[in-house]
Design an enzyme around this catalytic site. Structure first.
Site, PDB file in Angstrom:
ATOM      1  N   LYS A 115      -7.761 -46.061   1.622  1.00  0.00           N
ATOM      2  CA  LYS A 115      -9.107 -45.732   1.128  1.00  0.00           C
ATOM      3  C   LYS A 115      -9.893 -44.933   2.164  1.00  0.00           C
ATOM      4  O   LYS A 115     -10.657 -44.044   1.801  1.00  0.00           O
ATOM      5  CB  LYS A 115      -9.872 -46.998   0.713  1.00  0.00           C
ATOM      6  N   LYS A 197       0.356 -46.632  -7.570  1.00  0.00           N
ATOM      7  CA  LYS A 197      -0.151 -47.756  -8.364  1.00  0.00           C
ATOM      8  C   LYS A 197      -1.191 -47.282  -9.382  1.00  0.00           C
ATOM      9  O   LYS A 197      -2.019 -46.432  -9.052  1.00  0.00           O
ATOM     10  CB  LYS A 197      -0.747 -48.776  -7.387  1.00  0.00           C
ATOM     11  N   LYS A 200      -7.984 -48.329 -10.989  1.00  0.00           N
ATOM     12  CA  LYS A 200      -9.205 -47.982 -11.712  1.00  0.00           C
ATOM     13  C   LYS A 200     -10.004 -46.911 -10.990  1.00  0.00           C
ATOM     14  O   LYS A 200     -10.846 -46.261 -11.591  1.00  0.00           O
ATOM     15  CB  LYS A 200     -10.057 -49.218 -12.007  1.00  0.00           C
TER      16      LYS A 200
END
Ligand code: ATP
Ligand code: LTN
Length: 332
Positions: A115, A197, A200
């Site tokens: 991230k 993966k 969302k």
């Protein structure tokens, strides 16, 4: 009596619209496990703000996540459903545990590395201490089992390390939690890039099936899913796109990959995709209807999260007080 049952804790961030990955990796298993455990299922809004959120979207999604838990079959009469920010001990315990965590171990977390890479220069410190807050969530309830998708395995191991360290530094305080990673559905992959993966917070909405997607959208996304040029339905690492579709079918129907492969002998990817889409739609449609009904009944939702927060506050405060006392704070 509930007190004799082992404890489960898990949560999902209201940081985006929930995906089929969240459903198959987490929620569907919670529903299976809820009869045998004393369950706490939390909407982890404090975690969600490690990424910038629009306040009105955060409010909407928080209630939507809660509604999805209930619509998927979590029984609010049995499980404790609550919103993380309603229980201040999570933030308080998180600070105490932060002071028992190392920069080195936090820097090794792959979710943080991934991230922060995406965020460039403006990485907030919350993203770094995120797993400590997650450890606090779990340890405050002395959870025995934490049902999560495979991507959370590393965070869970860190929670165990932090618990063991605290127990050793002071005296036995926390239960050491075990992970529960489902056999099928542990890692649902992106339909457009099956090496990634399904998430969302993806940039490519076509790779991601949302729990609230309409049947038409689901059919379209599945029909465009990336496969390969081999052309035979097989369950192998060399065919990650096909493998992913098989995993989705297995997780929904509770069958083995071999059974799926066998039923596609002599058939092609078009049949597999068509069936996968219909299986997903059949699973999600009834849930979507229930979510819509629940979102129209804010008073009911409020009664659930208020009752949940009361119980969660009571249980978590007891652990927090123990921690504070052991650390050497003057009892209030
Ligand atoms: P984000 O993409 O915003 O980081 P996320 O989609 O990974 O979020 P979380 O709220 O972090 O969602 O995860 C909630 C639960 O869903 C966790 O137990 C996680 O392991 C599980 N989960 C998320 N994505 C998948 C996936 N693709 N396959 C299986 N489980 C998943
Ligand atoms: N970090 C988790 C969400 C989460 C969680 C938890 C999961 C926060 N606290 C406690 C299990 C137990 C994630 O899925 N990203």
């Amino acid at each position: 009596m509930d007190t004799e049952k082992k404890v489960i804790f898990s949560g999902i961030q209201p940081s985006g619209d929930l995906t089929l990955g969240n459903y198959l990796g987490a929620i569907k298993n919670w529903v299976r496990l809820q009869e045998d455990y004393d369950c706490y299922f939390c909407v982890v809004d404090l975690h969600a703000i490690t990424v910038k959120q629009v306040p009105k979207d955060l409010r909407r999604r928080t209630l939507e996540v809660l509604s999805i838990y209930i619509a998927a079959g979590i029984n609010p009469e049995k499980a404790t459903l609550f919103i993380q920010s309603h229980v201040p001990s999570h933030s308080e315990a998180s600070w105490l545990l932060t002071c028992n965590s190392y920069i080195g171990e936090l820097g090794r977390m792959t979710q943080y590395k991934d991230k922060s890479k995406k965020m460039g220069d403006s990485i907030n410190a919350g993203l770094f201490v995120y797993p400590v807050l997650m450890a606090a969530d779990i340890l405050l309830y002395n959870a025995d089992l934490v049902p999560v998708g495979k991507d959370q395995k590393q965070h869970l191991e860190l929670a165990r390390d932090i618990a063991e360290r605290f127990n050793k530094a002071y005296s036995p305080t926390f239960t050491i939690p075990e992970g529960y990673i489902p056999p099928a559905g542990a890692k649902i992959m992106d339909l457009q890039d099956p090496t990634k993966k399904m998430s969302k917070s993806t940039d490519n909405p076509n790779g991601c099936i949302l729990i609230m997607d309409s049947p038409e959208v689901i059919r379209k996304k599945v029909s465009r899913a990336v496969t390969d040029s081999i052309g035979i339905v097989n369950y192998t690492e060399d065919q990650p796109g096909v493998q992913n579709l098989i995993n989705i079918i297995c997780a929904i129907k509770n069958i083995s990959p071999e059974e799926v492969v066998k039923s596609y002998e002599g058939k092609g990817y078009a049949d597999l995709k068509k069936d996968a889409a219909e299986i997903i739609i059949a699973e999600l449609s009834p849930l979507q209807e229930k979510v819509k009904g629940l979102l129209d009944n804010k008073e009911y939702l409020e009664s659930i999260y208020k009752k949940g927060a009361e119980k969660a506050n009571y249980i978590s405060q007891k652990t927090l007080r123990k921690m504070q006392k052991k650390i050497g704070f003057i009892p209030r």
